[in-house]
Design an enzyme around this catalytic site. Structure first.
Site, PDB file in Angstrom:
ATOM      1  N   HIS A 307       0.851  -1.194   0.000  1.00 59.40           N
ATOM      2  CA  HIS A 307       0.000   0.000   0.000  1.00 59.40           C
ATOM      3  C   HIS A 307       0.881   1.236   0.000  1.00 59.40           C
ATOM      4  O   HIS A 307       1.920   1.262   0.676  1.00 59.40           O
ATOM      5  CB  HIS A 307      -0.908   0.001   1.247  1.00 59.40           C
ATOM      6  N   ASP A 364      -7.884  -3.926  -0.747  1.00 64.78           N
ATOM      7  CA  ASP A 364      -8.411  -4.064  -2.109  1.00 64.78           C
ATOM      8  C   ASP A 364      -8.390  -5.517  -2.560  1.00 64.78           C
ATOM      9  O   ASP A 364      -9.283  -5.966  -3.283  1.00 64.78           O
ATOM     10  CB  ASP A 364      -7.584  -3.211  -3.083  1.00 64.78           C
TER      11      ASP A 364
END
Length: 428
Positions: A307, A364
């Site tokens: 991330h 995600d």
């Protein structure tokens, strides 16, 4: 004694105050930089080192994997609260009492009716239209049906605008989906909770009853909570920027939806499934693609791992991984794409290359898995994200307006041509 930072330019020194947040984050206050230095500005592409505002809504520490809404740890909220409680917390600053929450839900349901003329707008879109484009357009169109501007100095006006968008947005999201798949538009059931009603509006077939699945409802409730706010990201900054011109709540949120659409932001979970589909089409060899991901010369990019903010494990991923396992177990989905996802997850959590670099599966990755298992098509993943992010956008817009922040107007460093003389077209 307050801290100061000293900047030296061409032998001349300038002092600027250092402001400190409640979590000991320090920032150099450069509001007076250009005026005091005779025109010097900063340049910070992507604003990675620039604080655009002071905010009391969300605290994020990417190095330590911390995410808190209004001081509450995301882990505790995901375990103990429901989505509407978290929405109330983000928007108004405190967790609601039972009476406040009941009124909040009742008022939202009372505002869930969407003008029938909106259906005419939907009819104008082809079935092939991406749901994010439809959702952004419909949200903006709400302004035409609610033309009066919000008086931000009136708590009643502000509250009414908030419950209005919270009531109508799930309807518009579900309608964008049903338009895409050719189902008649549905209003759901006021007797259901916020998340249950949304799922019914999405999936109820005209010829049958809809049965609620508690595992699915709980998983979606958690996903919406985890997506509810995430500090000054691209879409949230867009909402605040647009709102800083005193544009209304609906159109500011419409702009946020457009910003969220991009594959580097809200479209990341869609990119995960598209990557998994590509691996499946190529034979499904997860080890081959893990090797490609580690090869710096290979253009393949492993989506859904690591991330840009979290330098450790994404705290949201820890929470939703459990829900992903529960959904897959309860639904008993037989899907080779999801089998590939589980294979990639296992290898990434055990491979020293990924572990040492802290390239763990992120939110995600798991949200894409859950949505696919629920039967939600890939182009609807980002609208689902938008539904979750809605309370954060509202909270950020409300905070910005109540703080009477100035209109956003970034500077630039010009790198174009110097002054030139105009040449007539025959001499060019």
């Amino acid at each position: 004694m307050s801290k100061i930072a000293t900047l030296e330019i061409d032998g001349k020194k300038y002092e600027f105050p250092i402001t400190t947040g409640t979590e000991n984050e320090s920032a150099i206050d450069i509001k007076a930089l250009r005026a005091s230095t005779g025109g010097v500005t900063t340049i910070d592409p992507g604003y990675k080192n620039t604080g655009s505002c002071e905010s009391a809504i969300t605290f994020l520490n990417g190095e330590e994997g911390i995410l808190r809404y209004r001081g509450y740890a995301i882990e505790e909220l995901a375990e103990k609260a429901d989505f509407l409680e978290v929405a109330y917390l983000l928007i108004f600053g405190e967790l609601p009492t039972k009476e406040q929450l009941d009124k909040f839900h009742t008022d939202i349901k009372a505002q869930s009716h969407v003008d029938e003329d909106v259906k005419k707008i939907i009819d104008g879109f082809p079935k092939s239209a991406h749901p994010m484009g439809v959702l952004s357009s419909l949200t903006s169109a709400l302004v035409a049906f609610n033309p009066s501007s919000v008086n931000v100095d009136s708590e009643e006006d502000m509250y009414n605008a908030i419950v209005r968008i919270l009531g109508k947005f799930p309807v518009l999201t579900a309608w964008a989906y049903r338009k895409r798949v050719g189902l008649p538009l549905d209003y759901g059931d006021d007797n259901l909770g916020y998340v249950e009603n949304f799922l019914k509006m999405m999936f109820k077939k005209p010829s049958g009853d809809y049965t609620t699945n508690k595992v699915v409802v709980d998983a979606l409730d958690k996903l919406l909570i985890l997506h509810a706010d995430h500090e000054q990201n691209c879409s949230t900054s867009t909402v605040r920027m647009v709102g800083s011109s005193h544009a209304g709540l609906f159109v500011s949120i419409s702009a946020g939806i457009a910003a969220l659409w991009g594959p580097l932001h809200g479209g990341a979970n869609q990119a995960v499934i598209e990557m998994l589909e590509g691996i499946k089409e190529d034979g499904g060899d997860t080890k081959k693609y893990m090797a490609k991901a580690k090869d710096k010369q290979d253009p393949f990019r492993l989506m859904g791992f690591g991330h840009r903010v979290y330098k450790n494990f994404d705290p949201r991923a820890k929470i939703i991984k459990k829900s992903a396992d529960e959904v897959l177990g309860d639904l008993g989905v037989d899907d080779p794409v999801l089998d590939i996802a589980k294979g990639l997850e296992k290898e990434a959590l055990e491979d020293s290359y990924f572990v040492d670099r802290k390239l763990y599966p992120n939110v995600d990755f798991y949200s894409g898995i859950i949505y696919r298992a629920m039967g939600i098509p890939v182009e609807m993943f980002t609208p689902m994200f938008a539904l979750g992010r809605l309370p954060g956008w509202i909270a950020q817009w409300r905070e910005m307006r109540l703080r009477k922040e100035p209109i956003g107007r970034p500077r630039q460093v010009y790198i174009g041509e110097n002054l030139r003389s105009f040449k007539k077209i025959d001499n060019r």
